[in-house]
Design an enzyme around this catalytic site. Structure first.
Site, mmCIF file in Angstrom:
data_model
loop_
_atom_site.group_PDB
_atom_site.id
_atom_site.type_symbol
_atom_site.label_atom_id
_atom_site.label_comp_id
_atom_site.label_asym_id
_atom_site.label_seq_id
_atom_site.Cartn_x
_atom_site.Cartn_y
_atom_site.Cartn_z
ATOM 1 N N HIS A 383 -4.934 0.609 0.151
ATOM 2 C CA HIS A 383 -5.842 1.615 0.699
ATOM 3 C C HIS A 383 -5.567 3.004 0.132
ATOM 4 C CE1 HIS A 383 -2.920 3.463 3.586
ATOM 5 N NE2 HIS A 383 -2.392 2.257 3.622
ATOM 6 N N CYS A 402 1.760 -1.630 4.253
ATOM 7 C CA CYS A 402 0.600 -1.666 3.364
ATOM 8 C C CYS A 402 0.838 -0.761 2.152
ATOM 9 C CB CYS A 402 -0.656 -1.252 4.116
ATOM 10 S SG CYS A 402 -1.204 -2.492 5.310
#
Length: 497
Positions: A383, A402
């Site tokens: 992301h 992440c």
């Protein structure tokens, strides 16, 4: 007797043989080569190398034992000593890529078995560069131990410290010949020492600023044997590695903080990434990237809410609302939104967070404007991020698992190629609309999150990254584990003349 390179053979091993009745020159060269398996990152003690005196006492037994040792070593050189490791799906082992039985047959028939082992040792990619660096690091370690540098405060150029600065100089002089030959400035952190620190920081992939802070001190105080183990692991990981899948793929080397989009051997795109901090390590995965989400909201995991957001809600719930955070609770089985300003946050138990938190898409969102979806049981994805300044750091283990991207728009453009109805221009319009939407890719791409701390750059320069999750240490321990001899090692004779 000393082994080649001036290093004595490990305890429990025979000395390098000289002239031995009952053994041919080729067999004695083979014994010598087996005793030098340390050059390949392997431990000769694992292979039951027969003492050359057995050749005179029982030539047949000597040949059988030597063949078994050679076959075991050859198998490890070709397939890796560690064939599988729990929690490491990133290890690309493909036994079919190496015809082991053909190599074992050649071992039994060749007049030069030592030369065969040499060929096998150089088969993995980058083996020559890694072996050269392993030899260099062994030479550094052989110069002796060093005294760790105490304290946690940063040592800056120009500082005076009668304890820490001399220890810093002594530590770097172990591997920096230029510094070792320079005049000793005593307790003063002079320009000569600063130049050595900068060389060391560059070689270790750190920020080259001459300041010896927490991260530099941690690496400087690390036992020299750790780097040797990392190189041994790097060699073993490359053995028996399968070929990359055909077509386009995404690869993320977690401890190198680097993402690459590859097509065959060609790099289409490369960028820095931010990965999970050691307490929230990014898992190694083999998954497929299937979709791109524009302007994604963030459903905050319970751990993040408890450990990261609770202290911020306690300080200023209005500021959290301004950044798009919304709080929900289950009321009668339904999720109801609650005004964060009405909650007594000081009464919330930090071990159990009773609310659900979501952050709306915005410029403040932790996910930035783009989320790359790759379904997996760990809820890991790539992301965007608003914290752009962190990409300037050489150490980038800051996330909760992440992977944050330095240039998400460029990755988006590459991934959308070939998806009907989509272009980079349309995707940028979707981002500008501030509406949440998803583009499914026409072709999902394989994504591999892997762990490789030793990187060989163009020109053969070897860079050793910190073992941030201690996975190299776990792999090195697995290399010590005993394994039975593999099938096919019981041929009774070597044909070496």
């Amino acid at each position: 007797m000393e082994a080649p390179g001036g290093l004595a053979p490990p305890a429990g091993l025979p000395a390098v043989p000289g002239t031995v009745p009952g053994a041919t020159d080729a067999l004695l060269r083979l014994v010598d080569r087996l005793l030098r398996l340390e050059e390949d990152g392997l431990d000769p003690r694992h292979y039951a190398i027969p003492d050359s005196t057995l050749a005179a006492a029982d030539p047949a037994a000597f040949r059988i034992a030597l063949h078994q040792a050679s076959a075991a070593a050859l198998t490890d050189l070709l397939l890796g000593r560690v064939r599988d490791l729990p929690g490491r799906p990133d290890l690309r082992r493909d036994p079919s890529a190496v015809n082991l039985q053909a190599w074992l047959a050649e071992l039994a028939a060749t007049p030069d078995p030592a030369g065969l082992l040499d060929r096998a040792a150089l088969l993995p990619r980058e083996a020559a560069a890694l072996k050269a660096e392993l030899a260099r690091q062994r030479q550094v370690a052989a110069r002796g131990a060093f005294t760790p540098i105490p304290g946690e405060a940063t040592i800056d150029p120009g500082d005076q410290d009668p304890i820490r600065v001399p220890l810093l100089r002594a530590r770097l002089a172990v591997e920096d010949a230029t510094l070792a030959a320079a005049p000793d400035a005593g307790s003063r952190y002079d320009t000569v020492l600063e130049a050595a620190v900068r060389r060391w920081q560059l070689a270790n992939g750190l920020e080259v600023d001459g300041r010896v802070g927490r991260i530099s001190l941690g690496l400087l105080n690390r036992p020299l044997g750790d780097r040797i183990d990392q190189l041994r692991v790097a060699l073993d990981m490359r053995r028996g590695a399968g070929t990359p899948p055909p077509g386009r793929r995404v690869e993320v080397n977690v401890p190198d903080f680097r993402l690459r989009v590859m097509e065959g051997d060609r790099e289409l795109l490369g960028m820095a990434v931010i990965v999970g901090q050691p307490a929230r390590a990014t898992p190694m995965l083999n998954v497929r990237l299937t979709a791109i989400q524009f302007n994604p909201p963030w459903g905050v995991p319970e751990r993040n809410a408890r450990e990261d957001l609770l202290p911020r809600f306690r300080r200023d719930p209005q500021a959290m609302m301004d950044k798009g955070f919304r709080v929900f609770s289950l009321v009668g089985g339904e999720r109801m939104e609650i005004d964060p300003r009405t909650i007594d946050w000081s009464s919330i138990n930090g071990r159990r967070f009773p609310y659900f938190v979501r952050q709306d898409a915005s410029d403040f969102s932790a996910l930035g404007r783009i989320k790359f979806i790759m379904p997996n049981g760990e809820d890991i994805y790539l992301h965007d991020t608003p914290d752009r300044h962190l990409f300037r750091r050489p150490d980038r283990a800051f996330s909760s698992g992440c992977i944050r991207l330095e240039r998400p728009n460029e990755l988006m453009g590459v991934l959308l190629e070939g998806t009907p109805g989509w272009s980079l221009a349309r995707a940028e319009r979707m981002l500008a609309s501030r509406a949440t939407s998803v583009a499914s890719l026409a072709r999902s791409l394989p994504v591999r999150l892997y762990y490789e701390t030793v990187v060989v750059e163009a020109g053969g320069r070897v860079r050793i990254r910190p073992d941030i999750y201690r996975l190299d240490a776990a792999y090195a321990r697995a290399m010590v584990a005993h394994r039975p001899l593999v099938a096919g090692m019981n041929r009774p004779q070597l044909s070496a003349r």
